[in-house]
Design a protein around this motif. Sequence first.
Motif, PDB file in Angstrom:
ATOM      1  N   ASN A 139       0.309  13.465   9.494  1.00  0.00           N
ATOM      2  CA  ASN A 139       1.362  12.905  10.348  1.00  0.00           C
ATOM      3  C   ASN A 139       0.928  12.888  11.810  1.00  0.00           C
ATOM      4  OD1 ASN A 139       2.988  12.506   8.119  1.00  0.00           O
ATOM      5  ND2 ASN A 139       4.134  14.418   8.376  1.00  0.00           N
ATOM      6  N   ALA A 140       0.191  13.912  12.217  1.00  0.00           N
ATOM      7  CA  ALA A 140      -0.317  13.941  13.596  1.00  0.00           C
ATOM      8  C   ALA A 140      -1.335  12.832  13.825  1.00  0.00           C
ATOM      9  CB  ALA A 140      -0.938  15.309  13.888  1.00  0.00           C
ATOM     10  N   VAL A 141      -2.196  12.618  12.833  1.00  0.00           N
ATOM     11  CA  VAL A 141      -3.200  11.562  12.964  1.00  0.00           C
ATOM     12  C   VAL A 141      -2.509  10.198  13.067  1.00  0.00           C
ATOM     13  CG1 VAL A 141      -5.075  10.363  11.747  1.00  0.00           C
ATOM     14  CG2 VAL A 141      -5.052  12.863  11.845  1.00  0.00           C
ATOM     15  N   SER A 142      -1.501  10.021  12.235  1.00  0.00           N
ATOM     16  CA  SER A 142      -0.770   8.760  12.273  1.00  0.00           C
ATOM     17  C   SER A 142      -0.103   8.560  13.632  1.00  0.00           C
ATOM     18  CB  SER A 142       0.279   8.773  11.154  1.00  0.00           C
ATOM     19  OG  SER A 142       1.170   7.729  11.313  1.00  0.00           O
ATOM     20  N   ASN A 143       0.442   9.644  14.147  1.00  0.00           N
ATOM     21  CA  ASN A 143       1.063   9.591  15.473  1.00  0.00           C
ATOM     22  C   ASN A 143       0.028   9.270  16.562  1.00  0.00           C
ATOM     23  OD1 ASN A 143       2.188  11.885  17.886  1.00  0.00           O
ATOM     24  ND2 ASN A 143       3.290  10.014  17.387  1.00  0.00           N
ATOM     25  N   ALA A 144      -1.190   9.738  16.344  1.00  0.00           N
ATOM     26  CA  ALA A 144      -2.233   9.575  17.364  1.00  0.00           C
ATOM     27  C   ALA A 144      -2.808   8.163  17.400  1.00  0.00           C
ATOM     28  CB  ALA A 144      -3.353  10.589  17.111  1.00  0.00           C
ATOM     29  N   GLY A 150      -1.707   5.502  15.134  1.00  0.00           N
ATOM     30  CA  GLY A 150      -0.858   4.458  14.579  1.00  0.00           C
ATOM     31  C   GLY A 150      -1.313   3.948  13.226  1.00  0.00           C
ATOM     32  N   VAL A 151      -2.121   4.720  12.550  1.00  0.00           N
ATOM     33  CA  VAL A 151      -2.593   4.320  11.227  1.00  0.00           C
ATOM     34  C   VAL A 151      -2.349   5.468  10.264  1.00  0.00           C
ATOM     35  CG1 VAL A 151      -4.560   3.568   9.861  1.00  0.00           C
ATOM     36  CG2 VAL A 151      -4.434   2.963  12.264  1.00  0.00           C
ATOM     37  N   GLU A 163      -9.141  -1.901  10.287  1.00  0.00           N
ATOM     38  CA  GLU A 163      -8.068  -2.679   9.646  1.00  0.00           C
ATOM     39  C   GLU A 163      -6.891  -2.871  10.594  1.00  0.00           C
ATOM     40  OE1 GLU A 163      -7.135  -0.792   5.909  1.00  0.00           O
ATOM     41  OE2 GLU A 163      -9.199  -1.108   5.218  1.00  0.00           O
ATOM     42  N   ARG A 164      -6.551  -1.793  11.302  1.00  0.00           N
ATOM     43  CA  ARG A 164      -5.428  -1.869  12.248  1.00  0.00           C
ATOM     44  C   ARG A 164      -5.659  -2.973  13.269  1.00  0.00           C
ATOM     45  NH1 ARG A 164      -5.388   2.734  16.660  1.00  0.00           N
ATOM     46  NH2 ARG A 164      -7.053   1.373  17.399  1.00  0.00           N
TER      47      ARG A 164
END
Lengths: 1112, 156
Positions: free
Chosen positions: A719-724, A726-727, A745-746
Amino acid sequence: MRVIGTRTRRIDWEEMTSGRSRYTSDVPFRDLLVARFLRSPHPHALISRLDVARARRAPGVAAVITASDLGEDVRYHHHGGDLADRPPLAVNKVRYVGEEVAAIAAESAEEAEAALQLIDVEYKLLKPNFTPAESRGRKASVIHEHRPDNVAVRLRRRWGEEVAAPIELRGCYSYGRQSHASMETNRTVAKWDPEASHLDLWTSTQVPYFIRKEVAAALGLDRNQISVREVAVGGGFGSKSKISEHEVIVAALAMKTGGRPVAIEYSRFDEFAHTKPRHRFTVDLAMGADSDGRLLTQDAEITVDNGAYNHYGPSVTSFGCSIMASLYPFVKAHIDADLVYTNTLPGGQFRGYGAPQTTFAVECMVDELADRLSIDPIVFRLRNVHKPGNTTHAGWKIDHTKISECLTEARRLIDWDKRRASSGDGSGVGVAIGIHPSGSHAYEGADRSEARLLVGSDGSVKVFFGGADPGTGQRTLLAQSAAEELGLDPSQVDVEMMDSDRTPFDMGAWSSRGTSMGVSAVRKTARAAADELRSAAGEKAGVESSSVELSDGYAWAKEDRYSLGDLAILVGGPDGFGVEEAYISDTSLVSPDGVADISQSYSFAAHAVAVQVDESTGEITVVDAVAVHDSGTVINPTDAEGQVSGGVAMALGAALGEELQYEQGKVIGPAYVDYALPRAADLPPIRVRLIHGGNPRGPYGAKGIGEIALNPTAAALANAVSNAIGVRVRDLPITPDKIITAIAERDAKVRRWRRARNLSTLWNGVVRWLYPRGLLWVLHRYGRNFARSPSTRPIQSVERPDTIKKALSLVSSPEVAPVGGATDFLVTRQLGLDNRNVVVDLKGVKDLARIERHEGGLIRIGASVTLAELMASDDVPRVLRDTAEQIASPQIRESATVAGNLCQQKRCWFYRSGFDCYKAGGPTCPCYAVIGDHRFYHAAMQAHRCQAVTPSDLATTLLALNAVALVDGPDGSRQLPIEYFYEGPGEPALRHGEIVSALEIPSQSGRMSVFEKLNRWHGDFAIISAAASAVTTEGRFRDTRIALGAMAPTPIRLNAVEEELEGLSFSDPAIEKAAAAWLGEVDPLPANEWKVEAAYGLIKRALRNLERGSSG
Amino acid sequence: MSTPKRLVTLRVNGATKEVEIQPGSALLGVLRNDLGLTGTKAACGRGECGACTVLVGGRPVMSCVTLAETVTAEVQTIESISESALRLREAFAEQGAFQCGYCTPGQIVRGFALLSDSSLQDNDDLRKAISGNICRCTGYDPIVGALKTASSRQQQ
């Protein structure tokens, strides 16, 4: 309470910290025999012939057994019924690489290994299924006849009520195979007394009870014929929480040796390759909520890779389902779970028991839903968590929970609001929660735990307890409880554990039950003993026993005090007295429908993790981690915090790097060096907070803490990585390759690189196309018949010349290995990759051990200067010290030498894992890296048949420094520029009889140099290394040299980049473009394309640091 | 198939020992099997985990990948270091710096060597300095804490 809740030293600290604790291998035995197992080299095959007659007659052999000696219908009991599918030794068929086929006990390991070669075994190969998808495919082989669909267990949980969710999201999450990697490998000594018909076992286990039960059943003995003895246990994490696969075999051997003890000691290779890892779960999950952020539905399809046999896979799967339905009060929870057989190493019990895997899925999805609803993830969770009084779909009664407090405290500690507000651009913060029972009523009798306590006539107090303490600190918790009740200091209480003759019934250390069951049993027993002491003192003093107080080692009645020893004599006679009690928990036995209140209490936790992600290289740095736990009253805070910080570290390992990988069913990299578990420098301080508060159903109000410690962590990290960035990465571990790929990809990036177009890359293209289309199969199946077999000759002698001349005269034979620290030589010998049998230690040659600074700035570094000496030298350029500091470990750097580092063999993990590959086996063998896991340690350019790279970091730096190796040989000395030092990956261009005597580095005056490295753990070999050196005095790049390591078979100079950089000022935006000038020369493999992007990032970082260094 | 044994002289924990060994033996096996010094632990046999750390000439090395015949300086194992490292051991106990205890002799030996190096006060440096010693139980914080505690008491 005096003792409960206070920080208490382990009562065994003096032995534990002085090397005096006795682990299984430290117990002395006379006439000890050594066991070795014949293991299947095939993932799926019929045993068409098995004859051990020649092995039986081999020198030094005392016993040989196969399945026919045990009885072919013998199975490990495990869950019983038709779930008991595993014979101790293979019966007619092998189902995974490494399965035990036969076993030998011999006088020495060498003789046992030699005898293994004499076993006549033939296999008829069957088609293997390596993945659950293959096992369920139309062309799948049947692995077990009684499960023609290859599904061991199919669970269909239909909990709650149908409800429509206005918002539903779907995602597929997977959690890889993690190895326990306990520091003490599995090991057992078995000794049979033929006269008494009695078996003694010394075994590194968490569960003496289950060892005895299973060994008795397998060998047709009565349980009373087996004694398990007390030893120290060097870590288990579940791996030793049931019987493993070696105890029965070693016991069976011991019954055939006329009373001589037999030992099996797993190597680290065995431990990674042959002990049961965490089951890989794939959770296809849909979760729904309403627009207010109330969680409504959970629909999951779970696929669990069982491996080839059931080892608690059925209960791991079921428990994982219970956990995911219990995290929140979903209105509806429908979970389909299939436990699928594959021809791979069976999974097994591992701390968390399915909970980390399913928690990861749910807690990531909660964040995805929160994100969709634009609700803060902590607020979202606070709206949904269980309240006291709830009962979960799995039947768990939540009498007590402080999960809301945990979340609130985690929010405060990690500075959530501030971090969240400033997140993005690589920095991020994430949270997740967990739930876990405090001991599961998983078997008949698991609700029972007994303890015995003796009060001696000298006042000594000793507790006898049947479980084992594999490092959890349970021994000290038991002492604390006895001390609390008897008015003593814990250090005054002796605790004897494990010994099945001397201790009463307990099922051992698993399911976080050590505190809830063990402490409850000891508390009850110690209270009974205290009552006896108080009555005796009361009677003596003529007061009510209830007015007697036990403290400071005495019973106090009015003004009088009585020693416990005197009272013990009064109670029990001259030897004192003993009390034995059984504690029975108020719980229900697990039921087939998965609904039962299996534990007397449930623990909760909230973890929050902050990360920094480097988008150009894919590296994730964990900058902060907090773990807030509700485990009720904490009996020993030091211990509880340690359980949590260790659990978080273990889970961060699984989240960031740890994963066992296989090729053709065989494990890749069964070694610590290849297994990315966190080292000290890889982790931030882990901040643990324990929310105190009594839980009515636990001893002193305590709940379990061992497993919940790691349940939430991986999701918090993801979740932290996603927050950092956006993926969302849904497949653990989140390694740099996945980050780089996800970012591409993003951004819908057009790839920056072009494949080099020449004859060599064209040819590579054809071969790579053919590999998965039959070429690998042909080479693997037939080419290996011509493979060189690895051989190990004993070393004849170790020579220590003191002059170069003497050294040269000794190294003239091809049998001779010149060595520096020999740290890798001893390893490559173990692996059968170096057969030279005379060692010439060059460290005794003083002329090779000096660092000299010559006039004009030339620096000469002797070949046998150690990396530690290099780091300590003021004479060498700083970049060399910086490079050395990132190599291996401080201990290795004390031994390893500069020339040894340059000359070490390639690190390819196929080459070093016993694969008969092209380099190890010869030209008819395949390169397994072409389609095997080549994400990290293989070439992305210039490779041909072998994809390995040169592992030396020093080589990369020395190349950028324009260094030259001085080589001495029979024909005199010559200079070998580092540019030409290698002919192939880790293959120096040294002629026969030559040694490196020194390295010369030209004057670095006016130059600035830097070294950058991308790796998976601190001290690991490079995924990519980059060194840059330039004259930077004018604020511009002049005469720049850039070297790249681990990208091609040998370190390479990037001439195109160097040319484009020439004359550019530090602020010139053209630097970015110049750094990309080499990107038309690459030829990556499918899964290491990311390395090209990361190498570009690393070069840019090196150039930035070059500017900074020169301006700073 | 075995080669003749060779007599080597080792100085271990203050005493001189003559041992007959197989040429090419690793120091770890000689310590444990021939000299009965079982405090030093074997955990990987490949120089990758630090459990077998001993001091040779005062410097920490991995005894599992050290050729016994090349050792000329004094060897100190946990058996002798434990006495001198009492403060560090107590700090380990207070901080909970061991759980299963199997890596602990190596951690103590490594830590003992570190305490003489006063430059290592910074957390990051300390963590790097003990990164050769794997601990699977504690998550390392307690070990770093124990080293700092022992170091500050040493300076008092």
